[in-house]
Design a protein around this motif. Structure first.
Motif, PDB file in Angstrom:
ATOM      1  N   LEU A 151       0.826  -1.208   0.000  1.00  0.00           N
ATOM      2  CA  LEU A 151       0.000   0.000   0.000  1.00  0.00           C
ATOM      3  C   LEU A 151       0.863   1.262   0.000  1.00  0.00           C
ATOM      4  CD1 LEU A 151      -2.876  -1.018   2.449  1.00  0.00           C
ATOM      5  CD2 LEU A 151      -2.905  -0.951  -0.044  1.00  0.00           C
ATOM      6  N   ALA A 152       2.053   1.182   0.628  1.00  0.00           N
ATOM      7  CA  ALA A 152       2.963   2.325   0.576  1.00  0.00           C
ATOM      8  C   ALA A 152       3.443   2.581  -0.846  1.00  0.00           C
ATOM      9  CB  ALA A 152       4.161   2.082   1.496  1.00  0.00           C
ATOM     10  N   ASN A 153       3.494   1.518  -1.655  1.00  0.00           N
ATOM     11  CA  ASN A 153       3.871   1.679  -3.063  1.00  0.00           C
ATOM     12  C   ASN A 153       2.778   2.350  -3.892  1.00  0.00           C
ATOM     13  OD1 ASN A 153       6.398   0.528  -2.840  1.00  0.00           O
ATOM     14  ND2 ASN A 153       5.710  -1.524  -3.399  1.00  0.00           N
ATOM     15  N   TRP A 156      -2.116   1.787  -7.367  1.00  0.00           N
ATOM     16  CA  TRP A 156      -3.030   2.427  -8.308  1.00  0.00           C
ATOM     17  C   TRP A 156      -2.331   3.509  -9.129  1.00  0.00           C
ATOM     18  CZ3 TRP A 156      -3.438   2.068  -3.066  1.00  0.00           C
ATOM     19  CH2 TRP A 156      -3.096   3.199  -2.330  1.00  0.00           C
ATOM     20  N   LEU A 157      -1.227   4.049  -8.605  1.00  0.00           N
ATOM     21  CA  LEU A 157      -0.475   5.039  -9.370  1.00  0.00           C
ATOM     22  C   LEU A 157       0.382   4.399 -10.454  1.00  0.00           C
ATOM     23  CD1 LEU A 157       0.684   7.496  -6.557  1.00  0.00           C
ATOM     24  CD2 LEU A 157      -1.329   7.622  -8.035  1.00  0.00           C
ATOM     25  N   LEU A 158       0.407   3.066 -10.489  1.00  0.00           N
ATOM     26  CA  LEU A 158       1.139   2.373 -11.539  1.00  0.00           C
ATOM     27  C   LEU A 158       0.423   2.509 -12.883  1.00  0.00           C
ATOM     28  CD1 LEU A 158       3.571   0.452 -12.071  1.00  0.00           C
ATOM     29  CD2 LEU A 158       1.992  -1.448 -11.691  1.00  0.00           C
ATOM     30  N   VAL A 159      -0.891   2.733 -12.834  1.00  0.00           N
ATOM     31  CA  VAL A 159      -1.679   2.816 -14.073  1.00  0.00           C
ATOM     32  C   VAL A 159      -1.148   3.891 -15.026  1.00  0.00           C
ATOM     33  CG1 VAL A 159      -3.977   3.194 -15.043  1.00  0.00           C
ATOM     34  CG2 VAL A 159      -3.706   1.859 -12.942  1.00  0.00           C
ATOM     35  N   PRO A 160      -0.868   5.132 -14.562  1.00  0.00           N
ATOM     36  CA  PRO A 160      -0.281   6.117 -15.479  1.00  0.00           C
ATOM     37  C   PRO A 160       1.055   5.664 -16.052  1.00  0.00           C
ATOM     38  CG  PRO A 160      -1.120   7.212 -13.522  1.00  0.00           C
ATOM     39  CD  PRO A 160      -1.168   5.751 -13.242  1.00  0.00           C
ATOM     40  N   GLY A 161       1.810   4.866 -15.281  1.00  0.00           N
ATOM     41  CA  GLY A 161       3.088   4.378 -15.780  1.00  0.00           C
ATOM     42  C   GLY A 161       2.932   3.342 -16.883  1.00  0.00           C
TER      43      GLY A 161
END
Length: 332
Positions: A151-153, A156-161
């Motif tokens: 969760l610290a990673n 969900w912010l991986l999606v833009p990547g």
């Protein structure tokens, strides 16, 4: 009113954000005021030994004339016996370290606030001279720590990547949805083969991201601590990537399903392949297309380099911390 000068030294990024929310922290009872200063510094960089991190914190306290200091880190802490720590306190030197992932990843701000208040209150009390460690339960604590790391990673912010991969998968899916050969293949697929196809497609993309991005961490030596750290890093990396890819898969499926309902008619499909079809078959078609398009789009994601993908790996963030610390030292 007498005040105690408290230093909060936090790793950059999320730990610093959490620490900055504690600038107004006050002691229980309010008899002695706390004068809190927040400093963003990668104090755990390159230090597998917890004592080294504690020494760095104490140096900060001495240089800044603090009465006591607490370090907030996003790295796991080891007790040296194969277990993991939530916090380690040295009241004699009035120094403590708190591992944020060990809080479990849920309501971290509130939990960290309570933990820091307890640590500071304990160290501020006279006569507290023994080292105090908060050890996590052996099995349940390890899972709690792992969930906190994932969760610290912020997967969900991986999606833009994965934006280029997602765009490629959407284009592939849009074309495949109106392909008559794909209709025949989807109609021949049983549910268990569709499940296997989904699992295989997601697994292939995760494996490709790990290999292409060089995200697999290897222990620096043969010590049990180094091996355990690498296992935790790799497990959190894989679970973070898996969560991000699954989010992309679900989004791709929903878009494909909407596209199929918009452009296709079950009667037209059924007439072409010689079978009686309904709208439920469009659901199966979108499912099959999502699996195929995920593989096609995911394997092209290695052509882009995005910090969101690197951030999925704790080992890569450790490298970033080391580089940042080296630059700061060069400037000074």
């Amino acid at each position: 009113m007498e005040s105690v000068r408290v230093g909060l030294v936090a790793d950059p990024a999320a730990p610093t954000e959490i620490a900055q929310g504690m600038a107004d922290l006050s002691p229980p009872g309010g008899h002695v005021a706390w004068d809190i200063t927040v400093v963003s510094e990668p104090f755990t960089t390159g230090s597998d030994d917890l004592r080294t991190a504690m020494d760095r914190l104490r140096d900060q306290a001495r240089d800044r004339d603090w009465d006591l200091v607490v370090g907030l880190t996003e790295l796991p802490l080891h007790d040296g016996d194969g277990g993991h720590l939530l916090a380690d306190t040295d009241p004699d030197r009035r120094t403590a370290v708190l591992s944020l992932p060990a809080l479990g990843g849920l309501r971290v701000h509130a939990q960290a606030r309570r933990a820091v208040r307890t640590l500071v209150s304990t160290m501020a009390e006279p006569g507290e001279q023994d080292e105090q460690r908060v050890v996590l339960p052996r099995v349940r604590g390890r899972w709690r720590l792992l969930v906190g790391m994932v969760l610290a990673n912020r997967p969900w912010l991986l999606v833009p990547g994965l934006k280029s991969a997602l765009v490629a998968a959407l284009a592939t899916g849009a074309v495949a949805t109106i392909n008559s050969t794909v209709w025949v293949l989807a109609d021949s697929m049983s549910w268990w083969r569709l499940v296997i196809a989904s699992l295989a497609s997601v697994t292939l993309v995760v494996a490709w991201l790990v290999i292409d991005g060089g995200l697999w961490d290897r222990p620096e030596d043969d010590s049990p601590e180094a091996r355990e750290r690498s296992r935790l890093y790799n497990a959190s990396t894989v679970l973070t990537l898996l969560t991000g890819v699954v989010i992309c898969y679900v989004a791709l499926y929903l878009v494909n399903l909407a596209w199929a309902f918009f452009v296709l008619s079950p009667d037209v499909m059924g007439g072409y392949i010689g079978a009686s079809l309904g709208y439920g078959d469009l659901v199966v078609l979108a499912w099959f297309v999502a699996s195929a398009a995920t593989v096609g789009g995911g394997l092209g994601s290695g052509l882009e380099s995005d910090e969101a993908i690197r951030a999925a790996a704790y080992s890569k963030r450790e490298e970033d911390r080391r580089e940042r610390l080296a630059r700061d030292r060069q400037r000074t």
